[in-house]
Design a protein around this motif. Structure first.
Motif, short mmCIF file in Angstrom:
data_model
loop_
_atom_site.label_atom_id
_atom_site.label_comp_id
_atom_site.label_asym_id
_atom_site.label_seq_id
_atom_site.Cartn_x
_atom_site.Cartn_y
_atom_site.Cartn_z
N VAL A 13 1.19 48.58 -1.41
CA VAL A 13 2.15 49.02 -0.39
C VAL A 13 2.81 50.29 -0.90
N TRP A 14 2.89 51.31 -0.04
CA TRP A 14 3.51 52.56 -0.47
C TRP A 14 4.35 53.18 0.64
N VAL A 15 5.33 53.96 0.20
CA VAL A 15 6.19 54.75 1.09
C VAL A 15 5.77 56.20 0.98
N THR A 16 5.71 56.88 2.12
CA THR A 16 5.43 58.32 2.15
C THR A 16 6.70 59.04 2.54
N LEU A 17 7.04 60.09 1.77
CA LEU A 17 8.29 60.82 1.97
C LEU A 17 8.02 62.31 2.01
N GLY A 18 8.89 63.02 2.72
CA GLY A 18 8.94 64.47 2.70
C GLY A 18 10.34 64.90 2.31
N PRO A 19 10.62 66.20 2.33
CA PRO A 19 11.95 66.67 1.94
C PRO A 19 13.09 66.07 2.76
N ALA A 20 12.81 65.64 4.00
CA ALA A 20 13.85 65.05 4.83
C ALA A 20 14.02 63.55 4.57
N GLY A 21 13.19 62.98 3.70
CA GLY A 21 13.33 61.57 3.37
C GLY A 21 12.11 60.74 3.71
N PRO A 22 12.26 59.41 3.69
CA PRO A 22 11.11 58.52 3.94
C PRO A 22 10.58 58.67 5.37
N GLN A 23 9.27 58.57 5.49
CA GLN A 23 8.62 58.72 6.78
C GLN A 23 7.91 57.44 7.22
N THR A 24 7.09 56.88 6.35
CA THR A 24 6.27 55.72 6.72
C THR A 24 6.13 54.76 5.55
N GLU A 50 4.73 40.78 -2.31
CA GLU A 50 4.92 40.89 -3.75
C GLU A 50 4.64 42.30 -4.26
N ARG A 51 4.03 43.15 -3.42
CA ARG A 51 3.73 44.53 -3.81
C ARG A 51 4.61 45.54 -3.08
N LEU A 52 5.64 45.09 -2.41
CA LEU A 52 6.56 46.03 -1.78
C LEU A 52 7.17 46.97 -2.82
N PRO A 53 7.36 48.24 -2.47
CA PRO A 53 8.02 49.16 -3.41
C PRO A 53 9.44 48.70 -3.72
#
Length: 263
Positions: free
Chosen positions: A155-166, A184-187
């Motif tokens: 599980v992953w979070v994708t972020l840009g300069p404005a913050g988290p996206q997805t 169990e694999r949540l960031p």
């Protein structure tokens, strides 16, 4: 730039192909930006005791952009020294941490931080995210997440300069009894939020319900069942950002605000 690397060493655990699901998603999602970038450089932050993940990331990015580069950054100087023999054109290793020390003021199009923040407190995550996003090139992405030892669940979070996206959930579907097995694999930003009243808990509960409803499709294979469950989530109003093409890879991506902490 700080005189000492920012951060603390990870356990260093790594295995070949551990990050293949994340890599393939990155190569597909970032393809347009990679092709259009003036400086297609990516950072594998905290690659661990062996350089396999950086080597593999380079190969997967180069299927999209043949002159892509990868810089592996590690806070443990012994790990950097062990990785140097694997250097080749387009692949290098540097001692550093969250300050992301690239030469010549270069800014990466991608920073991948896999299994790096697991050991930090949840209260530290936002500052680390902000610092890393501040190092990105315009249009760049930070991909931060956690997976199991052999890369079956991720599980992953994708972020840009404005913050988290997805947030993306990805798995070898045969390893799951239900989608919430991925909890169990949540960031780090989400793993302690998987409790009633929080959005991520509501999402995983809805995903399990959709999975159960799609049980008749199990006879056609786990991929068909997952795809039907994802479609049901979308129909129910969950803001998924992908579709059947990615679902068939055992992925589901949902907008961050639908899962963000805060109930």
């Amino acid at each position: 730039m700080p005189s000492r690397p920012v951060g603390t060493p990870t356990r260093g655990t790594t295995n070949p192909n551990r990050l293949r699901r994340m890599d393939r998603w990155i190569a597909a999602t970032l393809a347009g930006r990679l092709r259009g970038a003036d400086d297609p450089v990516a950072v594998d932050l905290g690659y661990g005791a062996a350089p396999w993940t950086a080597v593999e990331l380079l190969g997967r990015l180069r299927t999209v952009r043949p002159d892509a580069e990868v810089v592996g950054v590690e806070i443990d100087p012994a790990r950097v020294a062990a990785a140097v023999p694997y250097e080749r054109p387009g692949l290098s290793f540097r001692h550093g941490g969250f300050e992301v020390p690239l030469p010549g003021g270069r800014r990466p199009l991608l920073i991948r931080a896999a299994n790096v923040l697991r050991q930090y407190d949840e209260s530290q995550v936002a500052a680390v995210w902000a610092g890393l996003c501040g190092r990105l090139a315009p249009g760049g992405l930070l991909v931060e997440g956690t997976c199991d030892e052999i890369g079956r669940r991720h599980v992953w979070v994708t972020l840009g300069p404005a913050g988290p996206q997805t947030v993306t959930f990805a798995a070898r579907l045969g390893s799951l009894d239900r989608p919430s097995d991925l909890a169990e694999r949540l960031p780090k930003a989400l793993i302690h939020r998987n409790v009633p009243g929080e959005r991520v808990h509501a999402f995983l509960t809805a995903f399990d319900r959709a999975w159960a409803t799609a049980a008749p499709f199990a006879a056609l294979g786990a991929r068909q069942r997952w795809t039907r469950a994802a479609a049901a989530l979308s129909d129910a109003g969950w803001p998924l950002t992908d579709g059947p093409r990615r679902w068939r890879h055992g992925e589901v991506t949902v907008r961050w605000e639908a899962l963000a902490p805060g109930g």
